[in-house]
Design an enzyme around this catalytic site. Structure first.
Site, PDB file in Angstrom:
ATOM      1  CE  LYS A  20      10.572  12.927  51.356  1.00 15.83           C
ATOM      2  NZ  LYS A  20      11.664  11.921  51.156  1.00 15.83           N
ATOM      3  N   GLY A 116       3.816  15.999  51.844  1.00 12.18           N
ATOM      4  CA  GLY A 116       3.371  16.836  50.737  1.00 12.18           C
ATOM      5  C   GLY A 116       1.939  17.306  50.920  1.00 12.18           C
ATOM      6  CG  ASP A 148      10.468  14.167  54.709  1.00 10.90           C
ATOM      7  OD1 ASP A 148      11.660  14.505  54.882  1.00 10.90           O
ATOM      8  OD2 ASP A 148      10.117  12.998  54.485  1.00 10.90           O
TER       9      ASP A 148
END
Length: 304
Positions: A20, A116, A148
């Site tokens: 990201k 992630g 996130d």
């Protein structure tokens, strides 16, 4: 959709988790519960950590790789929490799984490595357990794992950059945004996100204004970014003054635009094409062999 690297055996496969990158990050407020309100232009690359999955008789989680040192395989690890979250949320569908995570990205580096990894596990189990749950529904639930994680889920599903608002839960897909060649550089110092946010002197900066049309080409994107900020850079620079050298090195290597991502300490440089990025990465690595240096291509439309 998952970035599948290998499907050699039935039920066994490997994926590369999303990186990201906050190309712009404006802090525009703070809620009463302490969460900061942000507006961010976020790009992704499916070239992060390597995650292997296999069905098994009992849950197993293995950590390997150059950045695995100091990490745990218990609930402190966000990836493990993601697996446990799926078991608790979908107990009737849950099945044992074996995950092996090869950490190839620096930890606490501002590029969403842990998020992630977590999003990839959520996405894998959603598919393997054949859950009647959309990406949007799972993203909303996964906010409990961190701000996130939902955006990384959307990156896996839609393969596009995002405009993110709020605490990370208000997401707009940028369907016209082009793919870009970048170089990531990290000098090795870990920076805790909480430390950077606590060091903010101002929490109500001007909003981020992005015209999606300007994201169609690399040149117009770079022009737009000149008018944006990363509001976390100043407090991060006070903690890690080496950031200035990293950005200067990226500029010297031919970067069209250089900036710190997220709360740091990873910085990125945007290049005209993949060849230029790879050449720059080789140059930087030769000058600073102890730095983490990686050439990547982001998700997005072809700018050609």
């Amino acid at each position: 959709m998952i970035s599948t690297v290998q499907d050699s055996l039935e039920g066994h496969f490997h994926v590369l988790t999303p990186i990201k990158l906050n190309l712009a990050l404006h802090i525009v407020g703070q809620r009463t519960d302490g969460y900061h309100l942000l507006e961010s232009l976020v790009y992704f690359s499916l070239s992060g950590d390597c995650l292997s999955y296999a069905p098994c008789e009992r849950d197993r989680f293995i950590l390997t790789g150059p950045f695995a040192k100091g990490l745990s395989c218990n609930s402190i690890n966000l990836a493990v929490r993601a697996r446990d979250f799926m078991h608790k949320t979908f107990p009737r569908s849950a099945k044992p799984s074996s995950f092996q995570l090869m950490k190839t990205l620096p930890v606490a580096s501002g590029i969403g490595g842990g998020s992630g990894d977590a999003a990839s596990i959520l996405n894998i189990l959603r598919q393997k357990w054949k859950l009647d749950c959309s990406c949007e529904e799972l993203a909303e639930m996964s906010l409990a794992l961190g701000a996130d994680v939902p955006m990384c889920l959307f990156a896996l599903e839609y393969q596009q950059p995002l405009f993110v608002k709020g605490i990370g839960n208000d997401v707009t897909r940028l369907e016209e945004a082009c793919s870009i060649a970048m170089v990531l550089v990290n000098h090795g110092q870990k920076i805790a996100t909480e430390t950077i946010f606590n060091a903010l002197e101002k929490r109500n900066h001007p909003p981020l204004k992005i015209n999606p049309v300007a994201l169609k080409t690399v040149s117009s994107l770079v022009e737009v970014l000149q008018e944006t900020r990363n509001d976390l850079f100043i407090p991060a620079l006070k903690i890690a003054p080496q950031l200035a050298e990293v950005l200067s090195t990226l500029d010297e290597s031919g970067s069209l635009f250089s900036r710190m991502s997220g709360s740091g300490a990873t910085c990125f440089g945007i290049f005209k094409d993949q060849q230029a990025a790879q050449k720059a990465a080789a140059f930087i690595k030769s000058m600073h062999p102890n730095w983490f240096v990686k050439s990547i291509i982001t998700l997005g439309r072809s700018s050609q």
